[in-house]
Design a protein around this motif. Structure first.
Motif, PDB file in Angstrom:
ATOM      1  N   ALA A   6     -10.696  21.497   0.334  1.00 38.14           N
ATOM      2  CA  ALA A   6     -10.156  22.543  -0.535  1.00 38.14           C
ATOM      3  C   ALA A   6      -9.316  23.475   0.319  1.00 38.14           C
ATOM      4  O   ALA A   6      -9.605  23.682   1.492  1.00 38.14           O
ATOM      5  CB  ALA A   6     -11.291  23.319  -1.192  1.00 38.14           C
ATOM      6  N   VAL A  30      -8.561  27.793  -5.794  1.00 37.08           N
ATOM      7  CA  VAL A  30      -8.534  26.672  -4.874  1.00 37.08           C
ATOM      8  C   VAL A  30      -7.638  25.583  -5.461  1.00 37.08           C
ATOM      9  O   VAL A  30      -8.120  24.620  -6.038  1.00 37.08           O
ATOM     10  CB  VAL A  30      -9.965  26.116  -4.649  1.00 37.08           C
ATOM     11  N   VAL A  79     -17.997  26.703  -3.795  1.00 38.84           N
ATOM     12  CA  VAL A  79     -16.862  26.455  -4.684  1.00 38.84           C
ATOM     13  C   VAL A  79     -17.446  26.339  -6.081  1.00 38.84           C
ATOM     14  O   VAL A  79     -18.428  25.621  -6.296  1.00 38.84           O
ATOM     15  CB  VAL A  79     -16.108  25.163  -4.298  1.00 38.84           C
ATOM     16  N   MET A 123      -7.897  21.614  -4.397  1.00 36.54           N
ATOM     17  CA  MET A 123      -9.095  20.828  -4.659  1.00 36.54           C
ATOM     18  C   MET A 123      -8.847  19.918  -5.855  1.00 36.54           C
ATOM     19  O   MET A 123      -8.374  20.366  -6.896  1.00 36.54           O
ATOM     20  CB  MET A 123     -10.269  21.751  -4.938  1.00 36.54           C
TER      21      MET A 123
END
Length: 154
Positions: free
Chosen positions: A30, A8, A62, A11
C-alpha cells in the motif's frame, strides 16, 4: 491539496475471501497519501500489509472508511471498544479518524502494516544523504508505545 484521511490509492481492491484472511497471498503493498500519520508515516511511504490476523492496540492498520467503503485508510488502532476499533492518526491536526466517524466495525479493519519503506528522493545525491536514506528507509512497524500515551489522552 493532500487528502486528510490517509487514503491508500495504491492498494488493490480486495476480494471478500482475502479480506477474511483466506487468500493464498496474505500480504500486499500500500502507498500512503496525506499527512494523517505524520511523523510515523510520510506521504509516499510504501507499506507491507498483512491481511487478516490479530490486531492489537498500537498497531498501524489498513481499513475501509466507515462512510465511504471504497476508500482505504491507514490509522493506528488505539483500543477495542463496543462495536469495533477506535482508530486515530498520529498527526492530531489532520483529522479523518474515529474522532470524526466513531468506532470502526471489526469487519472493516482489513490488515496490519508490518513494514514501512520510505522511497528514495531524486534530490538525494550526496553520499551522506544516500547513507542516511539507506539506514532509515526500511523500518518495521511495531505497536508504537511512544505514541500510545498521547493517543490515550485524546
Amino acid at each position: 491539496m493532500e487528502d486528510r484521511t490517509g487514503e491508500v490509492p495504491g492498494m488493490p481492491e480486495l476480494s471478500q475471501e482475502s479480506e477474511r484472511g483466506r487468500s493464498p497471498a496474505p500480504f500486499g503493498l500500500a502507498e500512503v497519501t496525506g499527512p494523517s500519520m505524520v511523523p510515523t508515516l510520510q506521504h509516499g511511504d510504501q507499506l507491507l500489509v498483512r491481511y487478516g490476523g490479530v490486531v492489537r492496540p498500537g498497531d498501524i492498520v489498513v481499513l475501509r472508511h466507515p462512510f465511504q467503503q471504497d476508500l482505504l485508510v491507514v490509522k493506528r488502532a488505539v483500543e477495542r471498544r463496543e462495536g469495533g476499533w477506535w482508530v486515530l492518526g498520529d498527526n492530531p491536526y489532520a483529522g479523518g479518524d474515529s474522532t470524526d466517524y466513531g468506532v470502526v466495525p471489526e469487519e472493516l479493519v482489513l490488515g496490519r502494516a508490518w513494514l514501512r519503506v520510505r522511497p528514495f528522493k531524486a534530490g538525494q545525491r550526496s553520499p551522506l544523504a544516500v547513507l542516511g536514506w539507506a539506514v532509515s528507509a526500511v523500518r518495521p512497524l511495531l505497536g508504537d508505545r511512544s505514541a500510545s500515551r498521547r493517543l490515550r489522552a485524546r
